[in-house]
Write a protein that holds these residues in place. Structure first.
Motif, short mmCIF file in Angstrom:
data_model
loop_
_atom_site.label_atom_id
_atom_site.label_comp_id
_atom_site.label_asym_id
_atom_site.label_seq_id
_atom_site.Cartn_x
_atom_site.Cartn_y
_atom_site.Cartn_z
N ASP A 181 7.21 4.65 8.15
CA ASP A 181 6.79 4.57 6.77
C ASP A 181 5.37 5.15 6.78
OD1 ASP A 181 6.26 3.76 4.22
OD2 ASP A 181 7.15 1.79 4.48
N ALA A 182 5.15 6.29 6.14
CA ALA A 182 3.84 6.90 6.30
C ALA A 182 3.44 7.73 5.10
CB ALA A 182 3.82 7.80 7.54
N ILE A 183 2.14 7.84 4.92
CA ILE A 183 1.59 8.78 3.95
C ILE A 183 0.60 9.66 4.72
CG2 ILE A 183 0.31 9.09 1.80
CD1 ILE A 183 1.03 6.25 1.04
N MET B 72 -1.76 6.15 5.80
CA MET B 72 -1.23 4.88 6.26
C MET B 72 0.06 5.15 7.00
SD MET B 72 1.71 3.79 4.54
CE MET B 72 1.72 2.05 4.42
N GLU C 31 3.25 2.85 9.18
CA GLU C 31 3.71 1.63 9.82
C GLU C 31 5.15 1.81 10.24
OE1 GLU C 31 2.65 -0.80 6.45
OE2 GLU C 31 4.75 -1.14 6.08
N GLN D 132 8.85 -0.05 10.67
CA GLN D 132 9.71 -1.18 10.38
C GLN D 132 10.87 -1.05 11.35
OE1 GLN D 132 9.00 -3.58 8.14
NE2 GLN D 132 10.82 -4.58 8.94
N HIS E 210 7.82 -5.59 12.47
CA HIS E 210 6.93 -4.75 11.69
C HIS E 210 5.74 -4.45 12.57
CE1 HIS E 210 3.78 -4.13 8.67
NE2 HIS E 210 4.73 -3.47 8.07
N GLN F 252 -2.79 -0.56 12.06
CA GLN F 252 -4.10 -0.49 12.73
C GLN F 252 -4.10 0.51 13.89
OE1 GLN F 252 -3.73 -2.90 10.72
NE2 GLN F 252 -5.78 -2.92 9.90
N THR G 72 4.95 -8.10 6.00
CA THR G 72 6.35 -7.77 6.22
C THR G 72 7.14 -7.82 4.92
OG1 THR G 72 6.18 -8.67 8.41
CG2 THR G 72 8.38 -8.36 7.57
N SER H 242 7.82 -4.61 3.18
CA SER H 242 8.73 -3.54 3.60
C SER H 242 10.17 -3.91 3.30
CB SER H 242 8.51 -3.24 5.08
OG SER H 242 8.33 -4.40 5.81
N LYS I 53 -4.34 -1.02 3.83
CA LYS I 53 -3.45 0.15 3.82
C LYS I 53 -2.02 -0.16 3.37
CE LYS I 53 -5.74 3.16 7.05
NZ LYS I 53 -5.68 3.74 8.39
N VAL I 54 -1.56 -1.37 3.64
CA VAL I 54 -0.17 -1.64 3.25
C VAL I 54 -0.01 -1.66 1.74
CG1 VAL I 54 0.37 -2.90 5.35
CG2 VAL I 54 -0.42 -4.14 3.36
N PHE J 111 -1.29 0.64 -0.20
CA PHE J 111 -1.31 2.00 -0.74
C PHE J 111 0.03 2.31 -1.39
CE2 PHE J 111 -4.86 3.83 2.20
CZ PHE J 111 -5.76 3.00 1.58
N LYS K 190 3.21 4.35 -2.84
CA LYS K 190 4.08 5.50 -2.61
C LYS K 190 4.52 6.02 -3.97
CE LYS K 190 4.71 5.58 1.87
NZ LYS K 190 5.33 4.48 2.57
#
Lengths: 423, 956
Positions: free
Chosen positions: A187-189, A198, A200, A202, A262, A266, B286, B289, B318-319, B321, B323
């Motif tokens: 999951d990224a931008i 960002m 992460e 999953q 998850h 960081q 969590t 997501s 950041k989580v 942000f 989409k």
């Protein structure tokens, strides 16, 4: 508690209703339709809608809305989780949860709904137990049906009140197998310059366990410390995880999700893919469009099913693009460009051979030049690689004497629409 | 016609099939009936035929019949009775499945006759040997309660249900909890649960083994349990923390609720709390997501959690942000939380994101993003300039709605940082024509009016707006009126015409009373006292607070108790939206410790709306101070006057009177006290109040008390013993008290403990309905009579309060011992704070004992209870002075001797609760250090006594 349930299709037809207490008139759905009308996208309907006398909580999945009606204060997450659970259950029973499958199986659906909730309180939600009470529709059932004329179990599902309600006690297989799929979704931008805004991961461990009797499994990881934020299936022994960092459990029978985890942003992950982009609009209703995609940090694995999706600004009339690999299509109504690249081998590191798409954009004449460039949505899959680096060391089985076949598979992929590159 | 025919035919066909001899056909027919029912078709006509099928001994068929019965029994009660016998028979069936099914179905049939027959089988099933039956029966009690509450009480089902809380099977316990919760949800006035230690312990045990849904019910119930102390809270927290790793988000959020509630009771600096913070963040992240619906509910709750304890998620920016393909409701929530988490460390990142969002397609979201940039500027001062630059960039895009939003937030930025960014006004003015939304227009007009002196063509601009005055929105009209008056005050010479025009317009041609009245007030002010007008209209505005969008703290606390519920989604307490139900107000537990948690919350004004009002009220009534000195001005004033009189004549005579009264009262005060109306009102009102709250003799004592302290020892002191009084300190700052500032101290006058406070109103509205309450404390201090403040407390007014306390209230040991928790209520809110009662206030006057007793007691107290200390005689008091000084504070010297050239003083203190403290002072002449030793049966107070000595000795 959950008072009633309506299943509504995208056309706004409430084709199925179930009331656990008194009957609530179908007209309550009008409030839902009203909210639906206000939204451009079907998924934009707010999950909780207040009406003068009731609350409506809805979920949207598979083009269906499940709308629960409540009369009093109850945790909305409880309801939402429950609605998703109902969908899961239908998928499990009918292979898919669509308007057609529900309509084809009205009676089973009704029986199921009656069995999982009693007066709005959850009664039995474990699929294994439900399957003993209400048999799924299958060929075998039809055959049995003709022979015995009865298909319902009259005995109480044996294990339903034991400490392991998720497993029937008399499972038996000729071939004993246990498969673990470790699936990680990125999951990224990523911004214009290629910096990760960002990211992460999953992850899930989905299992397919076909083992006889009461096997007790243990899963050891090479690097369990990577996992610090986990949700466990109820079968996992929490203490064991906390003390020894091993997953120890008596598995349910068949397919289930053992854990989901998850990994936070960081420690930024190494992205397995990069995109070079050059999009420019020029005065006089035209523009240039060029993308180059290449692999990065894939540990020698190739990227498969690479697809780039891009929603162009409204002022774009059409695109004439030629890809060096794969196929591209542009839908001039929805303004969506899809470039289906296929597989990118890691050997093609030479930038000359990297998949590229380039061409012209035609703008609607008279419209101003778009403010911003479109966002690219990328999806891909890498087999035999878990991007976080998590690895299973060994799988052990106790409690039974046979030797099962064990398999672990790793997949890195992208959740639909969750990997975005800003241009 | 044809349709009805075919429908009839269908029903007829089904009827025939239901009555068929073949079981197979019957079953198929029943299935068709159920299928029709499912889609909402009326098949109630088939009732008798379906009932007939009940006799057949086949579970599947039976279930189908039961399904049908549940739906239609209500419409055909007479027929439904026919089924009773079958139910009764099934309730005794050897198969637990059938027993459970029968009692479950009976509970769903809301027909009185059936309900009557339900009682006996239900009682049996509640004690059934099979847990499956028991757990089904538990839910059935809740159903019965829904149908007939009296029956549940009469038959004692509630007690049977409570018994199930101790059942050996966790599933049964979980269902009993669920049923009891359901009942208490319906009748909150009944004490359904007796939540005590052992019960909670049982629930916690069941928690580990029951289903996920049961866990939610159990956790929600535990959340209502008040832990005995911090240890209790901590151990429960430890036991439920593993639930945070559950796959079911409802379980996770219910766990979070319990933790957030119980955290209140635990010392925030303890390692335990820090650990818990670390454990809380990942599960919350969590939740983001998961499916969007879950994300939404999670985000609404995270919003509360972040406001209450921002530390938990401070590193997780950041989580949140956004989409571009998140559903809109998720986007907006994420944005809100981003702003709440913004600080000077992450502002750069946040701004970059917000700028990105401001170019998206979704208009609503873009607007919110632009507003968010403004909120950042107000929240993070060092970044204000960057935010302003970002806004300017956005204005340059010329996208209409972006520009409008930007102007609205820039107005707020001007309010927060006056005289800092006015250089950008020129850029704003360029966009004047594109503004078509009332809020943006009003904001722009405000800016022009506020900075009229720096905008050369301010009059032109405002005049431009005035042209279409009648078509403007009310908000814009009001703002325009004020702006023009401001302009006039700043540039009187050029703008007379304009101001006359607008005043005439609003007083004569508008129907809006707000607008007209404001017009009159300005007019009158301008014509009577221009100086006052200037002071009022151009008064310095209170700065806007950075956290205007925070929830009000008491509401936030209440909502924290409802985490995971609908209330948490709506951010409203349940009693405001759950229809027709009486809901117990939930409160966070109160930690009996040092400072309370309200410290981090600084809310002056709760929302934008209020701010708007603040601006207006500060503008009401206003004029120029150099009015008289300017020659041409007198002209204006006379014209204005004339016009005004003219209008007065035109309008009905009642209005001018009313206006006269109002205005003269405001102006009268203004002229007397030069703009500060309050001191005068203060003196007027405070005296009577003072008399009311203090008993008559005390005013005199006050005087003497002061004299005593200043004159030091001897004479008067014995007649009216008054102890050392510490200067008042601020207990509640105006910021925390929403404008109410409380400072106070304690004194002992006439052998009574007196709490002396000053209440100052620093808000802009008057306050009333004051009440005060003391929490239980170590010395049982309670007010002798309730707090009485009869008159409202006006803005800027201070009133002194004296409250006599006695010491026979309920006792609870506090830490520190002399800690006192006070709650003060007024019409705005309730404020909680702690203060320390100086222990010498608690020394009673009759604490003298005779020498023998002293000696006896000294010896009785074990040696290890003796505490030694070196006191400093800072003021170098003589022994007599010292003795007197201590005597004044009820420290009695029993005897004085000289041993080995050292003066020995033996002293006693008696506390209000009867505890004696014995002290020995050893004074070496010429040495300032006094050897102090103390013995008491309650050594806890020793340190406080030492502090009291030091305080008294160092006082003047």
């Amino acid at each position: 508690m959950i008072h009633s349930l309506f299943i509504i299709n995208e056309a706004g037809d409430a084709f199925m209703e179930k009331h656990w207490k008194t009957v609530v008139s179908k007209s309550i759905c009008d409030y839902f339709y009203e909210a639906q009308k206000k939204c451009v996208n079907p998924e934009d309907i707010p999950p909780v809608i207040a009406t003068p006398h009731h609350y409506l909580i809805n979920i949207y999945r598979n083009n269906l809305y499940f709308v629960a009606v409540l009369t009093n204060e109850i945790a909305p997450l409880f309801v939402i989780e429950f609605l998703h659970r109902i969908m899961d259950l239908f998928e499990n029973y009918f292979g898919e949860c669509t308007e057609k499958s529900v309509k084809d199986n009205y009676v089973i659906v009704y029986e199921l709904l009656d069995e999982i909730l009693d007066s709005g309180l959850p009664l039995i939600t474990e699929t294994n137990i439900l399957k003993e009470l209400i048999k799924p529709p299958n060929l075998l059932r039809k055959v049995a049906h003709f022979v015995t004329g009865d298909s319902t179990n009259t005995t109480l599902p044996s294990k339903q009140l034991s400490n392991i309600p998720w497993r029937p006690f008399d499972v038996s297989y000729r071939n004993n197998e246990a498969f673990f799929d470790i699936v990680e979704e990125i999951d990224a931008i990523i911004d214009q310059n290629g910096t990760i805004v960002m990211s992460e991961i999953q992850g899930y461990i989905d299992c397919c366990i076909k083992l006889s009797g009461m096997p007790d499994l243990t899963l050891n990881f090479v690097n369990p410390r990577l996992l610090d934020d986990i949700s466990f299936h109820p079968c996992v022994r929490l203490r064991k995880w906390e003390s020894e960092h091993v997953l120890s459990f008596i598995p349910p029978d068949g397919n289930f999700r053992l854990i989901s985890y998850h990994i936070a942003t960081q420690n930024t992950i190494c992205m397995p893919i990069y995109v070079k982009h050059h999009i420019q609009y020029r005065e006089g209703s035209s523009g240039r469009f060029e993308l180059t995609v290449g692999p990065k940090q894939t540990m020698g694995k190739s990227l498969e099913n690479v697809i780039i999706e891009c929603t162009m600004p409204k002022s774009v009339l059409n695109c004439t693009l030629t890809p060096s690999q794969g196929k591209s299509t542009f839908d001039p109504i929805k303004k969506i460009l899809i470039w289906n690249i296929g597989t990118i081998e890691t050997k093609t590191q030479n930038s000359a051979h990297l998949p590229t798409i380039r061409g012209n954009i035609i703008l609607v004449t008279g419209q101003p030049i778009p403010e911003s460039n479109p966002i690219l949505n990328i999806s891909f899959q890498i087999n035999q690689l878990a991007i976080s680096g998590i690895r299973v060391q060994r799988v052990d089985m106790n409690g039974e004497i046979y030797k099962p076949y064990k398999g672990v598979k790793y997949i890195t992929t992208v959740k639909k629409g969750r990997f975005q590159i800003r241009t | 016609m044809a349709e009805i025919e075919s429908k009839k035919g269908e029903i007829y066909e089904l009827k025939a099939e239901l009555n068929s001899d073949k079981r197979e056909r019957k079953k198929e027919a029943l299935k068709k009936v159920i299928a029709s029912m499912t889609v909402g078709k009326d098949v109630s006509q088939l009732f008798p035929d379906v009932i007939n099928c009940m006799q057949i001994d086949n579970l599947e068929l039976k279930k189908l019949v039961y399904l049908y019965l549940m739906n239609y029994a209500k419409t055909q009660p007479e027929m439904a009775i026919l089924a009773v016998n079958t139910f009764a028979k099934d309730c005794n069936d050897p198969s637990p499945l059938i027993r459970a099914l029968a009692v479950r179905t009976m509970g769903c049939i809301r027909v009185d006759k059936i309900t009557e027959h339900l009682c006996e089988p239900l009682r049996k099933c509640l004690k059934d040997e099979d847990p499956y039956v028991r757990k089904t029966a538990a839910v059935c009690v809740a159903k019965l309660y829904d149908i007939n509450q009296q029956l549940v009480f009469d038959q004692g089902f509630l007690d049977l249900l409570k018994d199930l809380l101790s059942d050996s099977n966790p599933m049964v316990v979980a269902n009993a909890v669920a049923a009891l919760s359901e009942i208490s949800e319906q009748s909150p006035q009944i004490q359904v649960f007796d939540l005590n230690g052992p019960t909670v312990n049982k629930l916690l045990t069941a928690l580990n083994e029951c289903s996920e849904w049961g866990q939610v019910f159990i956790l929600d119930t535990i959340a209502n349990y008040p832990p005995k102390d911090d240890k209790d809270a901590q151990s429960i927290c430890e036991r439920i923390t593993p639930r945070l790793a559950h796959a079911n988000s409802a379980v996770v959020l219910s766990t979070v609720k319990v933790l957030m509630k119980f955290l209140e009771l635990i010392d925030p600096n303890s390692e335990f709390v820090q650990n818990l913070y670390r454990k809380l963040a990942p599960p919350l992240v969590t939740l983001l997501s998961t499916e969007p619906e879950i994300q939404y509910v999670a985000l609404r709750n995270i919003n509360l959690i972040v406001q209450k304890r921002s530390d938990i998620l401070k590193n997780e920016m950041k989580v949140f942000f956004v989409k571009y393909n998140d559903p809109i409701y998720v986007k907006l929530e994420k944005l809100d939380i981003m702003i709440r988490l913004t600080n000077s460390n992450n502002i750069a990142q946040v701004l970059a994101e917000l700028k990105e969002y401001a170019t998206e397609v979704d208009v609503d979201f873009v607007r919110k993003a632009v507003r968010a940039i403004g909120r950042c500027a107000i929240k993070v001062e060092p970044a204000a300039e960057r935010c302003v630059n970002t806004l300017i960039d956005l204005i340059q895009t010329k996208v209409n709605y972006v520009v409008q939003e930007a102007i609205v937030v820039i107005k707020d930025i001007f309010r927060k940082y006056p005289n800092k960014y006015e250089s950008i006004i020129a850029i704003l003015c360029e966009n004047l024509d594109s503004l078509d939304e009332p809020e943006a227009r009003a904001s722009m007009i405000w800016i022009v009016g506020e900075y009229a002196e720096r905008i050369d063509n301010a009059d032109e601009l405002l005049e431009g707006f005035l042209d279409g005055f009648k078509d403007e929105n009310n908000q814009v009209q009001l703002q325009l009126l004020t702006a023009i008056v401001k302009l006039f005050l700043k540039k009187p010479t050029e703008t007379q015409e304009l101001v006359t025009k607008v005043l005439t317009l609003v007083t004569q041609e508008t129907d809006n009373p707000d607008l007209r009245d404001r017009g009159y007030i300005y007019w009158r002010l301008l014509s009577t006292d221009p100086k006052a007008a200037k002071e009022v209209v151009l008064a310095e505005k209170p700065l806007i607070s950075e956290e205007t969008d925070l929830l009000e703290p008491t509401l936030l606390d209440e909502l924290i108790c409802h985490i995971g519920s609908l209330a948490s989604v709506y951010h409203k307490p349940p009693n405001t939206f759950v229809e027709g139900r009486f809901i117990m107000k939930k409160k966070l537990p109160f930690r009996t410790g040092i400072h309370h948690e309200y410290e981090d919350i600084t809310t002056m004004q709760t929302n934008q709306q209020q701010q708007q009002q603040v601006v207006i009220s500060s503008n009401v009534g206003s004029l120029i101070d150099d009015f008289d000195m300017l020659g041409p001005m007198s002209n204006t004033s006379s014209t204005t006057m004339n016009t005004f009189e003219h209008t007065q004549q035109q309008t009905s005579s009642a209005i001018p009177n009313l206006l006269d009264d109002e205005l003269s009262s405001i102006l009268g005060l203004d002229s007397n006290v030069g703009g500060h109306q309050t001191p005068m009102m203060n003196t007027n009102t405070s005296l009577p109040i003072n008399r009311l709250t203090t008993s008559t003799g005390n005013d005199l004592d006050d005087l003497f008390g002061d004299i005593n302290l200043h004159t030091g020892p001897s004479s008067i002191s014995f007649s009216s013993p008054n102890t050392l009084v510490l200067p008042k300190e601020i207990w509640v700052s105006a910021q925390k008290g929403k404008g109410l500032e409380i400072s106070g101290t304690f004194a002992r006058r006439n052998n009574q403990i007196v709490m002396e406070m000053d209440f100052t109103n620093k808000a802009l509205q008057s306050m009333n309905d004051f009440a005060l309450q003391l929490n239980r404390n170590s010395f049982g201090l309670t007010p002798l009579q309730p707090l009485q403040i009869l008159n409202p407390l006006f803005p800027n007014q201070t009133i002194p309060i004296q409250l006599i306390l006695n010491a026979n209230g309920p006792i609870m040991k506090m830490d520190p011992l002399t800690n006192l928790q006070i709650a003060i209520k007024n019409n705005i809110d309730i404020f909680y704070f702690n203060c320390i009662v100086p222990i010498h206030i608690l020394f009673v006057h009759n604490g003298e004992i005779d020498k023998m007793t002293f000696l006896q007691t000294w010896q009785d107290i074990p040696e290890n209870n003796e505490i030694k200390y070196q006191l400093q005689n800072i003021n170098n008091l003589s022994i007599d002075d010292l003795q007197n000084k201590l005597r004044l504070n009820n420290i009695h010297t029993i005897t004085r001797t000289i041993i080995e050239q050292k003066e020995m003083l033996y002293q006693t203190i008696k506390l209000t609760n009867g505890i004696f403290i014995l002290i020995e002072l050893k004074i070496t002449p010429g040495n300032r250090t006094i050897a102090f030793s103390l013995k008491t049966k309650v050594p806890d107070v020793a340190n406080l006594i030492i502090q009291a000595y030091e305080l008294i000795l160092s006082s003047n």
